[in-house]
Design an enzyme around this catalytic site. Structure first.
Site, PDB file in Angstrom:
ATOM      1  N   HIS A   1       0.820  -1.207   0.000  1.00  0.00           N
ATOM      2  CA  HIS A   1       0.000   0.000   0.000  1.00  0.00           C
ATOM      3  C   HIS A   1       0.855   1.259   0.000  1.00  0.00           C
ATOM      4  O   HIS A   1       0.493   2.263  -0.615  1.00  0.00           O
ATOM      5  CB  HIS A   1      -0.924  -0.022   1.221  1.00  0.00           C
ATOM      6  CG  HIS A   1      -1.998   1.008   1.192  1.00  0.00           C
ATOM      7  ND1 HIS A   1      -3.136   0.882   0.417  1.00  0.00           N
ATOM      8  CD2 HIS A   1      -2.128   2.190   1.838  1.00  0.00           C
ATOM      9  CE1 HIS A   1      -3.907   1.932   0.586  1.00  0.00           C
ATOM     10  NE2 HIS A   1      -3.323   2.736   1.444  1.00  0.00           N
TER      11      HIS A   1
ATOM     12  N   HIS B   1     -10.380   2.541  -0.270  1.00  0.00           N
ATOM     13  CA  HIS B   1     -10.561   2.035   1.089  1.00  0.00           C
ATOM     14  C   HIS B   1     -11.365   0.751   0.995  1.00  0.00           C
ATOM     15  O   HIS B   1     -12.419   0.606   1.604  1.00  0.00           O
ATOM     16  CB  HIS B   1     -11.244   3.084   1.976  1.00  0.00           C
ATOM     17  CG  HIS B   1     -10.479   3.359   3.225  1.00  0.00           C
ATOM     18  ND1 HIS B   1     -11.063   3.536   4.452  1.00  0.00           N
ATOM     19  CD2 HIS B   1      -9.139   3.458   3.444  1.00  0.00           C
ATOM     20  CE1 HIS B   1     -10.128   3.753   5.362  1.00  0.00           C
ATOM     21  NE2 HIS B   1      -8.958   3.711   4.773  1.00  0.00           N
TER      22      HIS B   1
END
Length: 735
Positions: free
Chosen positions: A49, A95
């Site tokens: 990420h 998300h």
């Protein structure tokens, strides 16, 4: 009482998402066994990420520059010059994993995080958008996830006070165990008042601003860099909790001290929290950072250094301040009721030093934390080409009229009014075009200029042919902006894919990036920001490759924009572009025939540019009354949407040489439907002939029904009922 830190074992290293060879890389880099806090820091900085270790090799091939680009990828958000001293700041982020685990909080914190990325640059947010992908409507969790995510997006955006003006919602069984929640924010700033994360000056105070730190979100970034197995619920503690009211205060306080000239550098505490923000500020400025965690405002007692460094509590910022304006900045934050604490300083050591309770918990080389992150050229295999389907190979199972009614009522093509009416899309009073059209339009200040914005991707194309699918996602976004009259300027992306350690999934990523790059270059549509979300896989089953594209374009005069709605009866309906009736991977094939197969439509980027420039010119010259680009469902669905939006029907003529179902539902690219008065239609035909633009008269606006060739007319009430009712009926169904 000081808690003993655990022993660093292979099992603990694996729990932190670090592979054995990556851990050996850490040992070689620092020359010793890391402390527990240092292991957490490496885990945060070297996960997928934050480090883009599987993707950044390929991202480097994307076009990111243009004369109007002020800041491309690498900062909190991208920045483009929109003239008159104004800049547009925007970005999209995912998300996904948090929203599957806890849909309301996952969605709220996704919105909150992307808003911070924008106002960290010194911009005031003016709009939010999103791109949502859910599993099959029949899946047991889908209804719960849709309700929670939509409520979360609405809850944060509405409370924060920024309109949510556009988005995209689709369903597919491949998202059953891994939904996508991609949030985009757009803001305005002055071109000479952009703020960056690069720290400068030695011995300057590092200040913690905003809300207090808690234990929520610890390992959030690491969790977002791993596949789901069967234990998604166990990951609930890694989901952050958002507070839009605190973020609104944080916005106002940040913009106020920026105006007062207090800020040297600023970084949002997003993924990996304090760790990532501090390291990025120091590394970008070629400086060291020293933090004293005793000064961190905590809302929970007894927090360890490890917990503070990895917490992803929301509504927090880290800044380097001008020492002479420290008191002035503190007064502003105290006025807004927010925490303000000096938690460290910049140094000339190029070390990242973390102290807590008189001990050094971390002492690491700051540049190498980012620069030495693993970089993988993952094995990848191209997606095999699919056969080209002929329309004669596809036998219509129902009449074309029934097919149209079915298509406008499918989960993907039905009205998403149930979603967007929960969002406050009118707050701030600048929303010119509401959700439901090709793109939203938001006025800049008092006008006359505006910004058009949208999100899009056709994931079934990307699955069948990643290169063409990537091209089409960019081209479709470019068309959506063009259809309002806007000049597309730049895009942001959110590249959602499965497990990059599987060559087939990595091949999808590489192919889509290639296609995105080709289209962005051909259309002068540079990528200025973005996000990569990999490991979107549950129990070995990956999502459809979904490279979301968010586009922004400039409207010279908001009075001269186009909408999709038919405006009057007796107008000529025109089709721009070439139609051969491409049905491979079409909505008709999937939703009417029950088949997902064949090659997707090819994208001719030369035609895209020529046709789009032609249509934009007509809109700006006010020669057309309505415009809609053609995408899912082809010509028939576009006509139905225009008719339903305007409350005026249409009669469509047959096309010679084409099967009727291919003419009506084929998804050939680079096409638009226009309406114009009879007099203007003749002028437009002459212009098209001079510019060698394919243009056909295909019908007229009339009555209160849609008349397809050789079919029974469909009443607008019938179409609207089918179109509007599927989603609210689905969400109202208990169980």
């Amino acid at each position: 009482m000081v808690r003993a830190e655990p022993e660093i074992t292979p099992a603990l290293v694996a729990e932190h998402g670090l592979k054995p060879d990556e851990y050996q890389r850490i040992l070689k880099l620092i020359g010793r066994t890391p402390t527990f806090t240092e292991l957490g820091i490496f885990s945060a900085m070297w996960n997928e990420h934050c480090s883009y270790k599987s993707s950044r090799l390929h991202l480097k091939t994307l076009p990111t520059k243009a004369p109007w680009v002020i800041q491309g990828p690498g900062e909190n958000a991208g920045v483009i010059d929109i003239g008159d001293g104004d800049a547009c700041v925007f970005k999209m982020e995912s998300h996904n994993h948090p929203s599957f685990i806890e849909p309301y909080q996952g969605a709220t914190t996704g919105v909150g995080g992307i808003l911070r990325d924008v106002f960290t640059m010194g911009a005031r947010p003016i709009a939010c958008l999103n791109l949502l992908r859910f599993g099959s409507p029949e899946h047991a969790k889908t209804r719960h996830l849709v309700g929670g995510v939509v409520a979360g997006v609405a809850g944060y955006g509405n409370s924060f006070g920024v309109p949510t003006v556009g988005g995209s919602v689709n369903f597919h069984t491949r998202y059953d165990g891994n939904i996508l929640v991609n949030a985009m924010a757009v803001g305005l700033a002055k071109t000479n008042e952009i703020f960056y994360a690069k720290a400068s000056g030695i011995g300057r105070p590092i200040v913690y601003l905003g809300s207090k730190t808690g234990r929520d979100g610890i390992h959030g970034a690491t969790m977002a860099s791993a596949s789901f197995e069967a234990n998604a619920e166990e990951k609930r503690p890694t989901v952050q909790v958002g507070d839009p009211f605190s973020e609104k205060l944080l916005l106002e306080a940040c913009l106020e001290i920026m105006q007062k000239g207090c800020v040297i550098a600023i970084q949002d505490m997003g993924a990996a929290g304090l760790t990532s923000s501090a390291v990025e500020m120091g590394a970008k400025g070629d400086l060291g950072i020293e933090l004293d965690l005793d000064a961190i405002p905590c809302r929970e007692p007894g927090m360890t250094a490890y917990e503070m460094m990895l917490s992803e509590s929301q509504e927090r910022m880290l800044m380097v301040l001008d020492p002479a304006k420290e008191k002035e900045a503190e007064d502003v934050f105290r006025k807004w009721g927010l925490d303000f604490a000096i938690v460290g300083k910049t140094t000339d050591t190029l070390r990242f030093v973390v102290k807590h309770q008189g001990e050094i918990k971390a002492d690491l080389p700051i540049k190498e934390l980012g620069d030495e992150a693993p970089l993988y050229d993952r094995p990848h295999v191209p997606t095999p080409k699919k056969p080209v389907l002929k329309s004669s190979d596809i036998k219509p199972p129902v009449s074309n009229a029934d097919a149209l009614i079915r298509l406008v009522s499918t989960p993907d093509n039905c009205s998403k009014r149930w979603v967007w009416e929960q969002y406050d899309h009118l707050i701030l009073g600048n929303s010119i075009q509401q959700p439901g059209g090709d793109a939203a339009v938001v006025r800049i200040g008092d006008g006359p200029k505006g910004l058009a914005m949208c999100t899009d991707v056709t994931q079934r194309y990307c699955e069948a042919d990643p290169v063409e699918g990537g091209k089409q996602a960019v081209a479709e976004t470019w068309r959506n902006l063009t259809a309002t009259g806007a000049l597309p300027l730049a895009l942001t992306d959110n590249l959602n894919f499965g497990n990059p350690e599987k060559p087939e999934a990595m091949g999808q990523f590489v192919g889509c990036v290639q296609g995105i790059g080709e289209a962005a270059r051909a259309l002068d549509f540079p990528i200025v920001s973005g996000n990569v979300s990999l490991y979107n896989e549950t129990q070995g089953r990956g999502i459809l490759p979904t490279p979301s594209i968010g586009g922004v374009g400039l409207v010279d005069n908001i009075e001269h924009t186009a909408t999709v709605a038919f405006k009057a009866e007796g107008e000529v309906i025109l089709l721009v572009g070439t139609t051969i009736g491409w049905l491979g991977q079409s909505a008709y094939l999937a939703d009417v025939c029950g088949r997902e197969e064949g090659a997707p439509p090819p994208v001719d980027l030369v035609a895209e540019r020529a046709n789009g420039d032609f249509v934009r010119g007509l809109i700006r010259a006010q020669q057309v009354t309505a415009v809609h680009d053609l995408s899912d469902g082809g010509l028939a669905v576009a006509i139905a949407e225009m008719a339903m939006a305007g409350g005026i029907g249409a009669k469509i003529e047959a096309a010679s040489g084409l099967d009727a179902h291919a003419w009506l539902f084929g998804e050939d690219q680079a096409r638009y439907v226009l309406t114009a008065t009879v007099a203007q239609a003749k002028i437009i035909h002459d212009l098209a002939a001079k510019q060698n633009i394919p243009l056909t008269t295909i019908g007229t606006t009339q009555g209160k029904s849609v008349q397809l060739p050789n079919e029974t007319a469909i009443a607008l009430d019938t179409l609207s009922h089918a179109h509007e009712n599927w989603l609210p009926n689905y969400m109202a169904h208990a169980g």
